[in-house]
Design an enzyme around this catalytic site. Structure first.
Site, short mmCIF file in Angstrom:
data_model
loop_
_atom_site.label_atom_id
_atom_site.label_comp_id
_atom_site.label_asym_id
_atom_site.label_seq_id
_atom_site.Cartn_x
_atom_site.Cartn_y
_atom_site.Cartn_z
N ARG A 90 -4.94 -6.60 -2.25
CA ARG A 90 -5.50 -5.67 -1.27
C ARG A 90 -6.68 -4.84 -1.79
O ARG A 90 -7.14 -3.95 -1.10
CB ARG A 90 -4.39 -4.78 -0.73
CG ARG A 90 -3.66 -5.53 0.33
CD ARG A 90 -2.37 -4.94 0.74
NE ARG A 90 -1.76 -5.79 1.75
CZ ARG A 90 -1.14 -6.94 1.45
NH1 ARG A 90 -1.02 -7.35 0.22
NH2 ARG A 90 -0.65 -7.68 2.42
N ARG A 147 -6.96 -2.24 0.97
CA ARG A 147 -6.75 -2.66 2.36
C ARG A 147 -5.32 -2.37 2.81
O ARG A 147 -4.42 -2.24 1.99
CB ARG A 147 -6.98 -4.17 2.49
CG ARG A 147 -8.43 -4.59 2.45
CD ARG A 147 -8.59 -6.01 2.99
NE ARG A 147 -10.00 -6.39 2.97
CZ ARG A 147 -10.59 -6.97 1.94
NH1 ARG A 147 -9.91 -7.23 0.85
NH2 ARG A 147 -11.85 -7.31 1.99
N CYS A 148 -5.15 -2.32 4.12
CA CYS A 148 -3.88 -2.09 4.79
C CYS A 148 -2.79 -3.05 4.27
O CYS A 148 -3.09 -4.23 4.10
CB CYS A 148 -4.10 -2.28 6.28
SG CYS A 148 -2.62 -2.21 7.27
N PRO A 149 -1.56 -2.61 4.06
CA PRO A 149 -1.04 -1.28 4.36
C PRO A 149 -1.01 -0.36 3.12
O PRO A 149 -0.37 0.69 3.17
CB PRO A 149 0.39 -1.59 4.80
CG PRO A 149 0.80 -2.72 3.92
CD PRO A 149 -0.45 -3.53 3.68
N LEU A 150 -1.68 -0.77 2.05
CA LEU A 150 -1.58 -0.01 0.80
C LEU A 150 -2.01 1.46 0.93
O LEU A 150 -1.31 2.35 0.43
CB LEU A 150 -2.38 -0.72 -0.30
CG LEU A 150 -1.81 -0.65 -1.70
CD1 LEU A 150 -0.34 -0.99 -1.76
CD2 LEU A 150 -2.59 -1.57 -2.63
#
Lengths: 170, 78
Positions: free
Chosen positions: A168, B11-14
């Site tokens: 992420r 980025r989502c959901p971090l």
């Protein structure tokens, strides 16, 4: 002002929570999609709708594929290693991922057309199929998350959580 | 005490989970300034703030690619 380091809050110790958080987003966006056709019929495509639709596009274009990678590349293999009998369900879920992506491609095309002013509403059947696909999928998948909590040890959870967090990074 | 946390690199959901962790360490009267990238949903952070007894006070900046806002404990508004 004290600048906090993001690293101290990276949550690789809680990968199952991260998987559930993604499902929370999916469920919330599915609820929005279900009321979208009626809202558009009544109010038209105003700025509030455009903002919400853009959020939905952002999530399913970028974050949802990462979530499926989390599962297919990291969580499912780790679970099967401890619980080989989960293989049949994992095979089914991976097939469903492909169908979910196909449903999304069709829906995303209409949502983009809506934002570009090329259409004034979204096909209700398409939304129904998209939402039903996720409902069926999540009902099979979340019990596996619980098995993950039960059967994966702390070391395994940390290892997959770390990869998921890394995935992420922008 | 005022804290700043830049979550634009994730980025989502971090970011939501990281903000949740950070808010657990914030005391009454403190402020947490969050910076998020354009993929973040501000609505998620409004819900998180409400859930944890905070209020999202105001947007501090809104550039093309960054959203920033301030969270304060709800008691500060009474």
């Amino acid at each position: 002002m004290l600048n906090l380091s993001p690293q101290q809050f990276v949550t690789w110790d809680e990968p199952i929570e991260m998987l559930y958080a993604c499902h929370g987003k999916v469920k919330s966006f599915c609820r929005q999609l279900q009321i979208l056709p009626d809202y558009l019929a009544e109010h038209g495509c105003n700025q509030a709708v455009k903002n919400d639709v853009q959020q939905i596009l952002n999530y399913f274009n970028q974050s949802a594929p990462l979530h499926h990678d989390d599962e297919e590349k990291d969580f499912f293999p780790a679970l099967i290693k401890q619980l080989p009998q989960a293989q049949a369900e994992v095979d089914l879920l991976e097939q469903q991922h492909e169908a979910l992506h196909q449903n999304w491609e069709q829906l995303a095309a209409q949502l983009n057309e809506l934002l570009n002013g090329e259409r004034d509403n979204i096909d209700r059947e398409l939304i129904k199929r998209f939402v039903a696909g996720y409902e069926t999928h999540i009902a099979i998948e979340e019990p596996l998350f619980e098995l993950g909590r039960e059967y994966l040890d702390e070391g395994e959870l940390n290892a997959i959580g770390k990869i998921m967090a890394e995935r992420r990074k922008v | 005490m005022k804290y700043s946390l830049d979550l634009t690199a994730y980025r989502c959901p971090l970011p939501l989970l990281m903000a949740k962790k950070a808010l657990r360490n914030v005391s009454q009267g403190d402020e947490l300034h969050l910076r998020l990238n354009q993929w973040a949903s501000v609505r998620d952070f409004e819900l998180l703030a409400a859930e944890m007894g905070f209020k999202l006070e105001q947007e501090l900046e809104s550039e093309k690619e960054v959203v920033a806002f301030r969270l304060r404990t709800s008691g500060d508004f009474l």
